[in-house]
Motif scaffolding. Structure first.
Motif, PDB file in Angstrom:
ATOM      1  N   UNK B 271       0.828  -1.219  -0.162  1.00 14.48           N
ATOM      2  CA  UNK B 271      -0.027  -0.003  -0.102  1.00 14.48           C
ATOM      3  C   UNK B 271       0.888   1.405  -0.014  1.00 14.48           C
ATOM      4  N   UNK B 272       0.286   2.249  -0.779  1.00 16.36           N
ATOM      5  CA  UNK B 272       1.143   3.476  -0.627  1.00 16.36           C
ATOM      6  C   UNK B 272       1.120   4.192   0.738  1.00 16.36           C
ATOM      7  N   UNK B 273       2.256   4.829   0.881  1.00 17.44           N
ATOM      8  CA  UNK B 273       2.494   5.588   2.403  1.00 17.44           C
ATOM      9  C   UNK B 273       1.827   6.300   2.416  1.00 17.44           C
ATOM     10  N   UNK B 274       0.704   6.325   3.443  1.00 17.40           N
ATOM     11  CA  UNK B 274      -0.229   7.420   3.863  1.00 17.40           C
ATOM     12  C   UNK B 274      -0.723   7.328   5.407  1.00 17.40           C
ATOM     13  N   UNK B 275      -1.442   8.299   5.806  1.00 18.32           N
ATOM     14  CA  UNK B 275      -1.984   8.099   7.120  1.00 18.32           C
ATOM     15  C   UNK B 275      -2.834   7.018   7.340  1.00 18.32           C
ATOM     16  N   UNK B 276      -3.415   6.403   6.361  1.00 16.36           N
ATOM     17  CA  UNK B 276      -4.399   5.386   6.713  1.00 16.36           C
ATOM     18  C   UNK B 276      -3.686   4.076   6.900  1.00 16.36           C
ATOM     19  N   UNK B 277      -2.795   3.758   6.040  1.00 19.34           N
ATOM     20  CA  UNK B 277      -1.620   2.979   6.065  1.00 19.34           C
ATOM     21  C   UNK B 277      -1.027   2.778   7.661  1.00 19.34           C
ATOM     22  N   UNK B 278      -0.665   3.848   8.033  1.00 16.54           N
ATOM     23  CA  UNK B 278       0.096   3.823   9.275  1.00 16.54           C
ATOM     24  C   UNK B 278      -1.151   3.556  10.451  1.00 16.54           C
ATOM     25  N   UNK B 279      -2.040   4.195  10.340  1.00 13.10           N
ATOM     26  CA  UNK B 279      -3.217   3.818  11.398  1.00 13.10           C
ATOM     27  C   UNK B 279      -3.509   2.429  11.334  1.00 13.10           C
ATOM     28  N   UNK B 280      -3.627   1.725  10.142  1.00 14.59           N
ATOM     29  CA  UNK B 280      -3.953   0.256  10.192  1.00 14.59           C
ATOM     30  C   UNK B 280      -2.796  -0.448  10.691  1.00 14.59           C
ATOM     31  N   UNK B 281      -1.677  -0.423  10.282  1.00 18.07           N
ATOM     32  CA  UNK B 281      -0.488  -1.022  11.061  1.00 18.07           C
ATOM     33  C   UNK B 281      -0.219  -0.796  12.536  1.00 18.07           C
ATOM     34  N   UNK B 282      -0.409   0.489  12.770  1.00 19.92           N
ATOM     35  CA  UNK B 282      -0.118   0.525  14.243  1.00 19.92           C
ATOM     36  C   UNK B 282      -1.423  -0.025  14.956  1.00 19.92           C
ATOM     37  N   UNK B 283      -2.523   0.060  14.705  1.00 17.57           N
ATOM     38  CA  UNK B 283      -3.519  -0.391  15.171  1.00 17.57           C
ATOM     39  C   UNK B 283      -3.561  -2.173  15.411  1.00 17.57           C
ATOM     40  N   UNK B 284      -3.147  -2.725  14.080  1.00 18.98           N
ATOM     41  CA  UNK B 284      -3.011  -4.082  13.966  1.00 18.98           C
ATOM     42  C   UNK B 284      -1.934  -4.438  15.291  1.00 18.98           C
ATOM     43  N   UNK B 285      -0.828  -3.471  15.173  1.00 16.70           N
ATOM     44  CA  UNK B 285       0.135  -3.902  16.344  1.00 16.70           C
ATOM     45  C   UNK B 285      -0.274  -3.896  17.675  1.00 16.70           C
ATOM     46  N   UNK B 286      -0.927  -2.908  17.917  1.00 14.92           N
ATOM     47  CA  UNK B 286      -1.588  -2.654  19.167  1.00 14.92           C
ATOM     48  C   UNK B 286      -2.576  -3.842  19.832  1.00 14.92           C
ATOM     49  N   UNK B 287      -3.488  -4.053  18.722  1.00 14.48           N
ATOM     50  CA  UNK B 287      -4.270  -5.071  19.020  1.00 14.48           C
ATOM     51  C   UNK B 287      -3.610  -6.379  19.135  1.00 14.48           C
ATOM     52  N   UNK B 288      -2.522  -6.557  18.272  1.00 19.45           N
ATOM     53  CA  UNK B 288      -2.002  -8.032  18.502  1.00 19.45           C
ATOM     54  C   UNK B 288      -1.206  -8.153  20.064  1.00 19.45           C
ATOM     55  N   UNK B 289      -0.539  -7.152  20.328  1.00 19.38           N
ATOM     56  CA  UNK B 289       0.109  -7.098  21.718  1.00 19.38           C
ATOM     57  C   UNK B 289      -0.903  -7.125  22.661  1.00 19.38           C
ATOM     58  N   UNK B 290      -2.084  -6.273  22.739  1.00 16.96           N
ATOM     59  CA  UNK B 290      -2.960  -6.519  23.715  1.00 16.96           C
ATOM     60  C   UNK B 290      -3.708  -7.832  24.052  1.00 16.96           C
ATOM     61  N   UNK B 291      -3.719  -8.620  22.692  1.00 14.64           N
ATOM     62  CA  UNK B 291      -4.595  -9.977  22.751  1.00 14.64           C
ATOM     63  C   UNK B 291      -3.652 -10.995  23.264  1.00 14.64           C
ATOM     64  N   UNK B 292      -2.168 -10.603  22.886  1.00 13.47           N
ATOM     65  CA  UNK B 292      -1.577 -11.830  23.413  1.00 13.47           C
ATOM     66  C   UNK B 292      -1.548 -11.802  24.756  1.00 13.47           C
ATOM     67  N   UNK B 293      -1.386 -10.694  25.405  1.00  6.63           N
ATOM     68  CA  UNK B 293      -1.382 -10.273  26.781  1.00  6.63           C
ATOM     69  C   UNK B 293      -2.642 -10.748  27.587  1.00  6.63           C
ATOM     70  N   UNK B 294      -3.718 -10.450  26.856  1.00 13.62           N
ATOM     71  CA  UNK B 294      -4.967 -10.970  27.339  1.00 13.62           C
ATOM     72  C   UNK B 294      -5.020 -12.465  27.378  1.00 13.62           C
ATOM     73  N   UNK B 295      -4.380 -13.234  26.196  1.00 15.06           N
ATOM     74  CA  UNK B 295      -4.440 -14.602  26.264  1.00 15.06           C
ATOM     75  C   UNK B 295      -3.795 -15.326  27.574  1.00 15.06           C
ATOM     76  N   UNK B 296      -2.642 -14.753  27.819  1.00 18.50           N
ATOM     77  CA  UNK B 296      -1.641 -15.219  29.085  1.00 18.50           C
ATOM     78  C   UNK B 296      -2.672 -14.881  30.135  1.00 18.50           C
ATOM     79  N   UNK B 297      -3.057 -13.678  30.386  1.00 16.87           N
ATOM     80  CA  UNK B 297      -3.920 -13.416  31.705  1.00 16.87           C
ATOM     81  C   UNK B 297      -5.112 -14.377  31.848  1.00 16.87           C
ATOM     82  N   UNK B 298      -5.885 -14.728  30.733  1.00 21.31           N
ATOM     83  CA  UNK B 298      -6.871 -15.534  30.895  1.00 21.31           C
ATOM     84  C   UNK B 298      -6.546 -16.988  31.137  1.00 21.31           C
TER      85      UNK B 298
END
Lengths: 197, 310
Positions: B271-298
């Motif tokens: 995808x071309x470099x733009x704000x939308x692409x950054x939001x998508x990758x940053x939010x996926x990164x955040x979601x990934x790490x918070x759910x890894x943590x959730x998995x371990x906590x649960x």
């Protein structure tokens, strides 16, 4: 959002809810569809199928379409040069000037009416009342009837009779909204003058 | 595993996500609270406020993904798109709850009624919750071209993906008749479609057009969200005897890490470099790490009480 569009969105909500109450009235046999989002039958006849999961564009009927559990296949009625970058190497789809999916005119008309009501509610209601009485209005009702199945015609009759109820409901709701707004403004003015004392 | 709290606090991209989420949460409230107040007031009442808050949270996340999808496709995320994505979030929250939160018989009844709504246009409203759902759906449908060829296929595809998931959950017979590998394939495709369709419908509702290339990439992003979500819910799903791809494979964390790295790299490279692409990758990164943590906590919690995560 201004008060005008806010009020007409509320009127639109009310209209939509009232529309559903029509469903309770006709018998099971008369429950003709209002619209159909699904276009599975038409999709099977489209010339191309795009597999979104694997990014492969197929001709319809290609035996290499990964289809057992894959729901991500989209029917396409036309493609462009860029799309050929995703062409299946086996069935090799090529450019054709296909026609798009034929839309359901009844559904289109209904949503057209909804969107117009949403924007020009009060004007339309008054205009519609006048139009119903004209020769053209009567002709339209006749030609609509000629193109509808018997079931749809019965439903349309019921819908038209329900429209009178709807128009009354819309008028009443509009009056309630207007009187509510006037009351709010009055209270606001009263509050302002109290605080100014 | 990284310390997600430190990461969110110190990473510039995550600070931007925080900023967006705060702004969009307020916008979700602006769109959804008046509707809930008018059509399902109990949802706003004090003892039910958590239900409204859950709806607003899901909507906020959908709006963030909507902003990413719109900007990726070159659209400004203006007031209209903000409203549409908030409505889409509300629609998903209530629609999912009809399928997930009731007993088997009621779930089947809701599936049939949702199918009737999409294929016939009729939806008999029996309570305020359904009234709110129906009003949100009609506002969403009236504000965008739902009869556009791709949009209507995506909306119905999303329903079919959810229906399949729900039917497999209610009756294991079909899944159990498959070999282990076939079952894993079926569960994988089911999760892919459930997630892929969410981002496709959202993107098409907002933009009404999508090139085949973007369609594929956004499908991948959606499926990654779903696998991350399923990994976070791994223990809860097992407790509820619900099979998912993530709770049926060996080494799910390793497979998820590989999937995450592959898809995020593809998003960045394709995808071309733009704000939308950054939001998508940053939010996926955040979601990934918070759910890894959730998995371990649960996993460590080992109880039937479940916590709500951002």
């Amino acid at each position: 959002m201004n008060d005008y569009s806010h009020n007409y969105r509320k009127l639109f909500d009310r209209f939509s809810i009232e529309l559903q109450s029509i469903y309770k009235r006709p018998s099971e046999k008369e429950k003709a569809p209002l619209f159909n989002i699904s276009c599975e039958n038409e999709a099977a006849k489209a010339p191309f199928q795009y597999d979104s999961a694997n990014a492969v564009l197929h001709r319809t009927g290609c035996k290499y379409i990964d289809g057992k559990y894959n729901l991500s296949i989209f029917a396409l009625w036309e493609i462009n040069e860029e799309d050929l970058a995703f062409a299946c190497k086996k069935c090799k789809p090529h450019l054709t000037g296909g026609e798009g999916l034929e839309k359901d005119p009844v559904s289109d008309m209904m949503y057209g009416i909804f969107s117009l009501i949403d924007q020009f509610g009060s004007v339309l209601i008054e205009r519609g009342k006048e139009y119903k009485k004209t020769g053209s209005g009567k002709k339209l009702a006749h030609s609509l009837g000629a193109n509808l199945s018997e079931q749809q015609e019965k439903l349309l009759d019921k819908s038209i009779s329900s429209l009178d109820l709807l128009i009354n409901s819309l008028h009443q709701l509009n009056m309630q909204l207007e009187s509510g707004e006037k009351r709010d403004k009055k209270e606001e003015n009263h509050g302002n003058s109290e605080s100014a004392r | 595993m990284i310390d997600i709290d430190d990461f969110i606090k110190n990473d510039k991209g995550q600070q931007e996500i925080d900023h967006c989420l705060k702004r969009l949460r307020d916008k979700a409230d602006e769109v959804l609270r008046p509707l809930a107040t008018s059509y399902y007031p109990a949802m706003i009442a004090h003892d039910h406020a958590s239900e409204f808050n859950k709806m607003r949270e899901l909507s906020t996340k959908m709006m963030l993904v909507g902003q990413a999808c719109a900007e990726i496709a070159g659209y400004e995320f203006n007031d209209k798109l903000i409203m549409l994505s908030a409505l889409f979030g509300g629609c998903c929250f209530l629609g999912d709850s009809f399928i997930d939160d009731y007993d088997d018989e009621e779930t089947l009844d809701y599936i049939n009624r949702l199918e009737r709504l999409l294929t016939k246009g009729w939806f008999e409203i029996s309570d305020d919750r359904e009234k709110l759902f129906y009003v949100i759906v009609t506002r969403l449908f009236s504000e965008c071209d739902v009869f556009e060829e791709k949009t209507r296929q995506a909306i119905f595809g999303q329903f079919l993906a959810q229906k399949r998931d729900a039917l497999w959950r209610l009756d294991h017979t079909e899944l159990m008749s498959l070999s282990h590998d076939e079952k894993i394939d079926a569960l994988l495709q089911c999760a892919n479609d459930r997630g892929g369709y969410v981002t496709l419908v959202l993107s098409l509702v907002l933009t009404e057009e999508l090139s085949l290339h973007y369609q594929h990439i956004l499908y991948l992003a959606g499926k990654l969200f779903m696998h991350i979500d399923d990994h976070g819910d791994h223990h809860q799903d097992k407790y509820n005897k619900r099979f998912t791809y993530m709770n049926s494979i060996d080494n799910p964390a390793d497979k998820l890490e590989k999937l995450f790295n592959n898809i995020v790299s593809k998003i960045k490279s394709d995808l071309p470099e733009n704000g939308g692409r950054d939001i998508l990758t940053n939010f996926l990164t955040r979601y990934y790490h918070t759910r890894l943590k959730k998995h371990i906590l649960e996993q460590n919690r080992g109880s039937s009480r479940w916590v709500i995560y951002e």
